[in-house]
Design a protein around this motif. Structure first.
Motif, mmCIF file in Angstrom:
data_model
loop_
_atom_site.group_PDB
_atom_site.id
_atom_site.type_symbol
_atom_site.label_atom_id
_atom_site.label_comp_id
_atom_site.label_asym_id
_atom_site.label_seq_id
_atom_site.Cartn_x
_atom_site.Cartn_y
_atom_site.Cartn_z
ATOM 1 N N MET A 74 -8.661 8.260 0.375
ATOM 2 C CA MET A 74 -8.101 8.272 1.725
ATOM 3 C C MET A 74 -7.916 9.699 2.241
ATOM 4 O O MET A 74 -8.099 9.977 3.433
ATOM 5 C CB MET A 74 -6.753 7.545 1.725
ATOM 6 N N GLN A 77 -10.944 11.030 4.159
ATOM 7 C CA GLN A 77 -11.490 10.199 5.229
ATOM 8 C C GLN A 77 -11.648 10.950 6.549
ATOM 9 O O GLN A 77 -12.607 10.754 7.274
ATOM 10 C CB GLN A 77 -10.585 8.969 5.445
ATOM 11 N N GLU A 82 -16.743 14.868 1.599
ATOM 12 C CA GLU A 82 -16.729 13.533 1.019
ATOM 13 C C GLU A 82 -16.402 13.670 -0.463
ATOM 14 O O GLU A 82 -16.678 14.707 -1.080
ATOM 15 C CB GLU A 82 -18.088 12.836 1.183
ATOM 16 N N SER A 96 -15.534 8.109 -0.741
ATOM 17 C CA SER A 96 -15.018 8.096 0.633
ATOM 18 C C SER A 96 -16.085 7.699 1.637
ATOM 19 O O SER A 96 -15.798 7.489 2.808
ATOM 20 C CB SER A 96 -14.481 9.484 0.995
#
Length: 458
Positions: A74, A77, A82, A96
């Motif tokens: 999270m 995000q 990533e 992600s």
């Protein structure tokens, strides 16, 4: 013919030369700035990427549960990067974003890395800059991905800005060069270049000038100024280098042994006394260096004063020799004196003369490992002569003229062990010359040195 004459004029040629030089410098500057910015920026991104990966790995090491994994995913995000989490076999646990071929290609299940590092750093050829960080002791891996397209866009923007700024700077500079080159003569342009180089620290400039007019005198003055500035710059650098090195060593000893004593780490009283003795000697060492620097500063500003009075030179020699005998005996050396009796009293500064003999005898002790330091005094015609000889390392013949210069020390590797700022002999020579005397040295490497002082009987 008018245009040809203008193109063939000195001002045009100078303007063209300055333009070419400026373009080359601007090109070099632009390429340098581009390389520096690119390297610094990419290094920053890579370090940040590794740091983020290590941070996530540290969190998962403490609590490798699904809730923690979801929390790590999270966190990536809403940012360009990533994250992908795999087990030791390379199986993806979470990510992600949906992994593409580039992301999957670099997952290495056989990695044996011990700490976070960059796995893929070629941002020009690959879609991502990739870092990998181990989780705990083989529990899995954190892969971080930074889109290379962002780096390429930033570098492209920087190129556009550099080129635009360079064009603007060139046009402005070209106009100024053309304006000045039409109005200044060649010698003045040469002097301008010389002074510009001097402002950048290149003090030694060769200025070609002819005649004896005001321009020639100006060129001569600028060249002389450059020589003086170079001399002062060299002296300043020698001063800072010598003093910083010599003060750092005793301060390190003082700090280290005082910390040991303050923390009560030394329980044996004899060990405490040993450490206190070291601290005391290092403090004395700093005191001697500062005294030498103080004497040098007074010599430089012309405030070197002598308080002369009639005194017996032999008594001064005996007093200094007695004070240094313990230091000589500690090194297994002997201090011997052969002083002619009934030498005439000399008009001298007793304190300064003590300083002369202290420096010379101490140097003999410092640079000798065996043998003796001998002091001899005698009268020859109207001169009182004092010879101070040692059995030390000696001085290379080609370096003998340099021993009287500030900061000079024979054998720099040994000098680092024996210490000193290299001011002792410089101060000695100044004191002897202030007494209208002279000092000379004869030396052979590995056989010792003989310093001879000549003082007038007046």
């Amino acid at each position: 013919m008018k245009w040809y004459s203008r193109f063939n004029s000195v001002s045009f040629k100078i303007g063209m030369i300055f333009s070419v030089v400026f373009i080359a410098l601007l090109l070099i500057f632009g390429l340098t700035m581009y390389g520096m910015f690119t390297n610094i920026f990419v290094d920053y991104i890579e370090q940040e990427l590794v740091a983020r990966g290590n941070n996530h790995a540290s969190i998962l090491k403490k609590n490798f549960k699904q809730s923690t994994i979801d929390h790590v995913v999270m966190m990536e995000q809403e940012v360009p990067t990533e994250v992908l989490i795999s087990d030791p076999a390379g199986k993806i646990i979470a990510s992600s974003a949906v992994p593409d071929n580039e992301m999957l290609e670099h997952i290495n299940a056989a990695s044996k890395i011990k700490e976070g590092k960059i796995a893929v750093g070629d941002w020009r050829q690959h879609k991502y800059v990739i870092s990998v960080s181990p989780i705990g002791n083989g529990e899995g891996y954190i892969y971080m991905y930074y889109p290379s397209s962002i780096l390429r866009d930033i570098v492209f923007t920087m190129n556009v800005l550099i080129i635009s700024a360079s064009i603007g700077i060139f046009l402005l500079a070209f106009g100024l060069i053309g304006f000045l080159s039409r109005r200044l003569t060649k010698p003045l342009l040469q002097m301008e270049e010389a002074t510009m180089n001097m402002s950048q620290g290149k003090y030694r400039q060769e200025i070609f000038y002819k005649g004896d007019d005001e321009i020639a005198k100006l060129g001569s003055s600028i060249q002389a100024l450059g020589e003086q500035l170079q001399y002062f710059e060299d002296s300043r650098n020698q001063f800072l280098s010598a003093v910083s090195h010599e003060i750092r060593t005793p301060l390190t000893y003082i700090r280290g042994y005082s910390d040991v004593l303050m923390k009560g780490m030394a329980k044996d009283p004899e060990e405490n006394l040993k450490y206190l003795d070291i601290i005391n000697k290092e403090a004395q060492r700093i005191s001697f260096m500062i005294n030498d620097l103080f004497e040098m500063s007074k010599l430089q500003v012309g405030q070197f004063e002598l308080n002369k009075e009639q005194a017996d030179i032999n008594r001064i020699i005996e007093r200094v020799a007695s004070s240094l005998r313990p230091a000589a005996e500690k090194k297994g050396l002997e201090i011997t004196t052969n002083l002619e009796s009934d030498l005439p009293y000399l008009n001298m500064d007793i304190h300064r003369m003590e300083q002369v003999f202290y420096n010379l005898i101490e140097n003999g002790i410092k640079y000798s490992t065996e043998g003796r330091v001998s002091i001899r005094s005698f009268l020859k015609k109207s001169l009182v002569i004092i010879e101070i000889s040692d059995t030390g390392i000696g001085i290379p013949q080609q370096e003998i003229p340099l021993v009287w210069e500030r900061f000079y020390r024979v054998d720099q590797s040994r000098a680092r062990k024996t210490g000193g700022t290299g001011l002792g002999l410089y101060v000695v020579k100044q004191i002897i010359e202030a007494h209208d005397g002279d000092i000379q040295v004869e030396s052979m490497e590995n056989q010792g040195s003989v310093f001879t002082i000549y003082l007038k009987n007046q």
